[in-house]
Motif scaffolding. Structure first.
Motif: not given
Length: 459
Positions: A247, A290, A334, A396, A414
């Motif tokens: 990420h 997510n 997602g 996600d 998050t």
């Protein structure tokens, strides 16, 4: 006094009938016909119909590749993500095989452009470790006061407050911004975990604030500080570390990183810049996705009578697109990405570990449901919607499942994304300061006709 407070709450925090009335006027006078965007060739979302972004800058930091040229034509291909020219798959494979955490090594790569040798890595690990501290009484005076139910907002408030403790807060020279960036990268897990504990304490739960250990990696410290017994498994730390690496960055054009470039170009300070990026990442169309995936699957599991019945799953996905179930937004969270059309390399890496973790955590049935949705969703979206590019599971889609199996609270899904992405934001801020001296200011075409002023008595 109670009535006075109730009146204040009603005025400040409720949508009153008068506000609803004004909102209708606001909506009506802000409407722009969609056909005009086509007429004036406006790239909505700064992307064309195929999802390709408008070129807004140059970067050496990362690259998102989802197509290749064949016989002079650009065609979709398996997605790849590169950090400073290194394929993310090779980077992950490298530190997993070497059996050492990847966060610190990859942070060094993104900030400084090259992979560190053993000496450089050790020195850098020490630099980050010694900065895992907060100003005196910061936890009491800032974090513990008015904790937010949304961790992203609470952390942003903490970041903005750190400005007040920095005697060189407005210095935008590269050395000073690097100092600030290293501080924030190191401090972020503390801001995140302590904010979570502070909010829970206000709700009547036990309060425990653990200082990070200098010998632990970033991922290990997050798990240690988060859990009352400070315990975590090797696999848990390994997977969280990998998630942080995946990420960290995603090209210069993702929403929060572009926000970093835009705000940096104004000449403002580092704390304001990172807070702005946080505001962007919080959104459900960006880093907040997510959480939406997890919530969607919880609703799905409660709706289906048989998780293995493909016809039930298919009908639920159709109902999602028809705005009949879950949040009625017409989205399968997602699924799909602005750039990738065949595969998201981060999701591919995640998926291999999701299966391994599902077996260890006895979550095979849940993983099987995710696999079925991953298989069915692109087909159903293609049937229901006009498609300009392929649809596939993005990072996600699996990250929420991974975090759930790691027993991480949804409130931190998050923020954990942000704990990684702050590295990319910092790298891009430094790059913007070094290379660009113009404020970013794209054009918007005005549509309102010019009008003569009418005096108040004549309206």
């Amino acid at each position: 006094m109670a009535k006075l407070q109730a009146d204040v709450d009603n005025i400040l925090f409720e949508v009153t009938p008068k506000v609803k009335e004004l909102a209708k006027i606001c909506e009506e006078n802000n409407r722009i016909e969609k056909e005009l965007y086509t007429k004036y060739e406006v790239k909505r979302g700064l992307r064309d119909l195929n999802g390709k972004g408008v070129l807004a800058g140059l970067t050496n930091i990362s690259d998102v590749s989802a197509s290749r040229v064949v016989d002079g034509k650009e065609v979709p291909c398996e997605g790849n993500l590169y950090y400073r020219g290194y394929n993310i798959k090779d980077l992950v494979k490298g530190f997993l095989e070497a059996k050492h955490p990847g966060f610190e090594e990859t942070t060094y790569l993104l900030l400084f452009g090259n992979l560190p040798n053993k000496t450089q890595l050790k020195e850098f690990q020490n630099i980050l470790a010694e900065r895992r501290t907060l100003p005196p009484n910061f936890v009491r005076d800032v974090i513990m006061k008015a904790p937010s139910r949304d961790m992203m907002n609470g952390i942003s408030r903490c970041i903005l407050n750190l400005y007040s403790y920095d005697k060189n807060a407005d210095d935008t020279s590269i050395p000073n911004v690097l100092r600030q960036s290293l501080n924030l990268i190191s401090q972020f897990p503390m801001l995140m975990v302590y904010s979570y504990h502070a909010y829970n304490y206000r709700r009547g739960e036990d309060l425990y604030i653990y200082a990070p250990y200098p010998e632990l990696s970033m991922a290990e410290n997050i798990l240690m500080m988060l859990r009352e017994d400070r315990q975590y498994t090797k696999l848990e730390a390994e997977i969280l570390d990998m998630a942080l690496v995946l990420h960290m960055d995603h090209g210069g054009g993702n929403n929060s990183t572009f926000t970093t470039h835009v705000v940096t170009s104004s000449g403002t300070d580092t704390y304001s810049t990172i807070a702005a990026a946080m505001a962007s990442l919080k959104g459900p169309k960006h880093g907040g996705a997510n959480v939406k995936v997890t919530q969607m699957f919880e609703d799905m599991k409660n709706t289906l009578t048989n998780w293995e019945d493909e016809s039930q799953i298919r009908q639920y996905l159709v109902d999602l697109l028809d705005k009949k179930v879950f949040d009625k937004k017409g989205l399968i969270y997602g699924m799909g990405h602005a750039v990738y059309s065949i595969s998201d390399p981060r999701a591919d890496i995640f998926k291999a570990f999701v299966k391994q973790l599902a077996v260890e955590k006895n979550c095979e049935a849940e993983y099987a449901l995710y696999e079925k949705v991953e298989h069915l969703a692109p087909e159903i979206i293609g049937e229901k919607r006009k498609m300009y590019k392929g649809v596939n599971a993005n990072v996600d889609f699996f990250s929420g499942l991974v975090y759930g199996m790691l027993d991480l609270p949804p409130a931190l899904y998050t923020p954990i994304f942000a704990a990684a992405r702050i590295v990319g934001w910092s790298a891009h801020r430094l790059e913007e300061l070094k290379n660009v001296d113009k404020i970013i200011r794209p054009a918007y075409k005005p549509l309102a006709p010019y009008r003569d002023y009418i005096k108040l008595d004549d309206r």
